[in-house]
Design an enzyme around this catalytic site. Structure first.
Site, PDB file in Angstrom:
ATOM      1  N   CYS A  45      30.693  23.713 -46.983  1.00 45.42           N
ATOM      2  CA  CYS A  45      30.324  22.318 -47.263  1.00 45.42           C
ATOM      3  C   CYS A  45      28.817  22.117 -47.163  1.00 45.42           C
ATOM      4  O   CYS A  45      28.215  21.381 -47.946  1.00 45.42           O
ATOM      5  CB  CYS A  45      31.016  21.377 -46.286  1.00 45.42           C
ATOM      6  SG  CYS A  45      32.804  21.475 -46.313  1.00 45.42           S
TER       7      CYS A  45
HETATM    8  C1  BEZ Z   1      33.628  25.326 -44.957  1.00 36.56           C
HETATM    9  O1  BEZ Z   1      33.024  24.392 -45.440  1.00 36.56           O
HETATM   10  O2  BEZ Z   1      33.090  26.408 -44.770  1.00 36.56           O
HETATM   11  C2  BEZ Z   1      35.082  25.182 -44.585  1.00 36.56           C
HETATM   12  C3  BEZ Z   1      35.567  23.962 -44.171  1.00 36.56           C
HETATM   13  C4  BEZ Z   1      36.919  23.859 -43.807  1.00 36.56           C
HETATM   14  C5  BEZ Z   1      37.725  24.957 -43.888  1.00 36.56           C
HETATM   15  C6  BEZ Z   1      37.224  26.177 -44.330  1.00 36.56           C
HETATM   16  C7  BEZ Z   1      35.891  26.283 -44.682  1.00 36.56           C
END
Ligand code: BEZ
Length: 211
Positions: A45
């Protein structure tokens, strides 16, 4: 029931990192991209939000307002934005909705319980100036999105909203387009006096008309 293309994008009021918004009023006459990310302070994210911030001039040029969302609250978003600025080389220059009570996530069916029963998946909604949903894409949490593709689709959506054409596979702005299947040759003569190429009676191509 899940949202479908052509449905009116649900309206809502929400707190964001840029203050409270009333969604439809905030959109005004613009196009909109509403996208969810599963959780604050997560790596994928973080990269996505930095990239969207860098693309802001591209969205502005297309009259598109961008807004993010996660089920964390605005205070958390604001703290995380410091990390995004530090690691991605850009400030987050668009609002992020704090949706701790999941009101907006539920309205847009962004929580898919068989994937994760509390966090949102990576949803993208493109909304037209008529407030209708024009595009829905859903990615799993583990896969960062390709926001260049979102821009590419917006180019197609905006072109096909103004001209009776469709865009072929892997089309990019400036490439040849296809005359819409519902357009007869007679009508095409009026719409596209510059002419077209008939590859098959159902496959007629021409240069992008607004170029
Ligand atoms: C991420 O943004 O890396 C992420 C967020 C939630 C679950 C898995 C990855």
């Amino acid at each position: 029931m899940a949202l479908r293309l052509g449905d009116t994008a649900p309206d809502f009021t929400a707190d964001t990192t840029q203050g409270p918004i009333h969604f439809h009023q905030w959109l005004g006459d613009s196009w909109g991209v509403l996208f969810s990310h599963p959780k604050d302070f997560t790596p994928v994210c973080t990269t996505e939000l930095g990239y969207v911030a860098k693309l802001k001039p591209e969205f502005d040029q297309r009259n598109v307002k961008v807004i993010g969302l996660s089920v964390d609250d605005v205070d958390s978003h604001l703290r995380w934005e410091g990390d995004i600025g530090e690691t991605q080389g850009t400030e987050v220059n668009f609002p992020m909705i704090g949706d701790a009570d999941r009101t907006v996530s539920n309205l847009y069916d962004m929580i898919h319980p068989n994937a994760n029963d509390t966090l949102t998946v990576r949803s993208v909604f493109v909304i037209g100036p008529d407030k209708k949903v024009k595009l829905i894409i859903t990615y799993p949490a583990s896969t960062g999105r390709n926001f260049d593709e979102i821009l590419r689709v917006i180019d197609s959506l905006q072109l096909t909203a103004s001209y009776k054409v469709a865009t072929p596979v892997n089309w990019r702005d400036g490439d040849d387009v296809i005359i819409g299947a519902a357009v007869s040759d007679d009508e095409a003569t009026t719409l596209f006096p510059q002419g077209w190429t008939t590859v098959k009676p159902y496959l007629r191509t021409l240069p992008q008309p607004n170029r």
